[in-house]
Design a protein around this motif. Structure first.
Motif, short mmCIF file in Angstrom:
data_model
loop_
_atom_site.label_atom_id
_atom_site.label_comp_id
_atom_site.label_asym_id
_atom_site.label_seq_id
_atom_site.Cartn_x
_atom_site.Cartn_y
_atom_site.Cartn_z
N THR A 1 0.85 -1.18 0.00
CA THR A 1 0.00 0.00 0.00
C THR A 1 0.89 1.23 0.00
O THR A 1 1.79 1.34 0.81
CB THR A 1 -0.91 0.03 1.25
N MET A 2 0.62 2.13 -0.93
CA MET A 2 1.34 3.38 -0.96
C MET A 2 0.45 4.45 -0.34
O MET A 2 -0.73 4.53 -0.67
CB MET A 2 1.68 3.79 -2.39
N ASP B 1 -3.55 0.59 -3.31
CA ASP B 1 -3.07 -0.79 -3.29
C ASP B 1 -3.46 -1.43 -4.62
O ASP B 1 -3.90 -0.73 -5.53
CB ASP B 1 -3.56 -1.57 -2.07
N ALA B 2 -3.31 -2.71 -4.73
CA ALA B 2 -3.55 -3.39 -6.00
C ALA B 2 -5.01 -3.28 -6.46
O ALA B 2 -5.28 -3.39 -7.65
CB ALA B 2 -3.15 -4.86 -5.88
N ARG B 3 -5.94 -3.05 -5.54
CA ARG B 3 -7.36 -3.08 -5.90
C ARG B 3 -8.08 -1.74 -5.81
O ARG B 3 -9.18 -1.61 -6.32
CB ARG B 3 -8.10 -4.07 -5.02
N LYS C 1 -3.09 8.19 -13.11
CA LYS C 1 -2.44 7.77 -14.36
C LYS C 1 -1.54 6.56 -14.12
O LYS C 1 -1.53 5.61 -14.89
CB LYS C 1 -1.61 8.91 -14.96
N ARG C 2 -0.76 6.61 -13.03
CA ARG C 2 0.13 5.49 -12.69
C ARG C 2 -0.64 4.20 -12.46
O ARG C 2 -0.15 3.12 -12.74
CB ARG C 2 0.94 5.81 -11.44
N MET C 3 -1.87 4.33 -11.93
CA MET C 3 -2.69 3.14 -11.68
C MET C 3 -3.36 2.63 -12.94
O MET C 3 -3.97 1.56 -12.93
CB MET C 3 -3.76 3.45 -10.63
N GLY C 4 -3.30 3.40 -14.02
CA GLY C 4 -3.88 2.94 -15.28
C GLY C 4 -5.29 3.44 -15.55
O GLY C 4 -5.96 2.92 -16.45
#
Length: 117
Positions: free
Chosen positions: A5-6, A72-74, A30-33
Motif C-alpha cells: 500500500t502506498m 493498493d492493487a485493488r 495515471k500510474r494506476m492505469g
C-alpha cells in the motif's frame, strides 16, 4: 505475499495547495492505469472535496486540513481530513439549481463510495 500500500499525504493551507493536490491525484491515477477521462473526474472530485474543506476550515479558523492518497492493487482512496462537525452525504438525482452546493453531489456521482466519519 501481502499487496503493498502506498500512502501519500499533504497539508492544505492555501488555494495553491489544492491545485497541487489535484495534480497529485491525476499523477497517481495515471500510474494506476485510469483512463484520461477518469483521471480528469478524480481530479475534479479532489478539487471539490478540498475546496469544501478549505472554505469550512478557513471560515472556522481550523486550517490546515490534510489530504491522503492510499493505493493498493485493488483500490485508490482519496481521504480529506478536517476538524469539525459531521454531516450526511446522500446520492440523489435531484438537480440543485442554486448558485452553490453541488460539490458533494458531483463527487458521489464520480467515485464508487463516499464516507463521512
Amino acid at each position: 505475499m501481502k499487496p503493498r500500500t502506498m500512502i501519500r499525504t499533504m497539508a492544505i493551507m492555501k488555494t495553491a495547495d489544492i491545485l497541487k493536490a489535484m495534480d497529485i491525484t491525476e499523477e497517481l491515477a495515471k500510474r494506476m492505469g485510469f483512463l484520461p477521462r477518469d483521471c480528469l473526474f478524480l481530479r475534479l472530485a479532489t478539487e471539490e472535496a478540498c475546496t469544501n474543506a478549505y472554505e469550512y476550515c478557513q471560515k472556522t479558523r481550523k486550517l490546515p486540513f490534510r489530504i491522503f492518497w492510499k493505493i493498493d492493487a485493488r483500490q485508490f482512496m482519496i481521504i480529506v481530513k478536517q476538524r469539525g462537525g459531521c454531516f450526511s452525504v446522500a446520492q440523489t438525482d435531484v438537480v440543485n439549481t442554486g448558485p452553490r452546493g453541488r460539490g458533494l453531489q458531483l463527487i458521489t456521482h464520480i467515485v464508487d463510495d463516499v464516507y463521512v466519519k
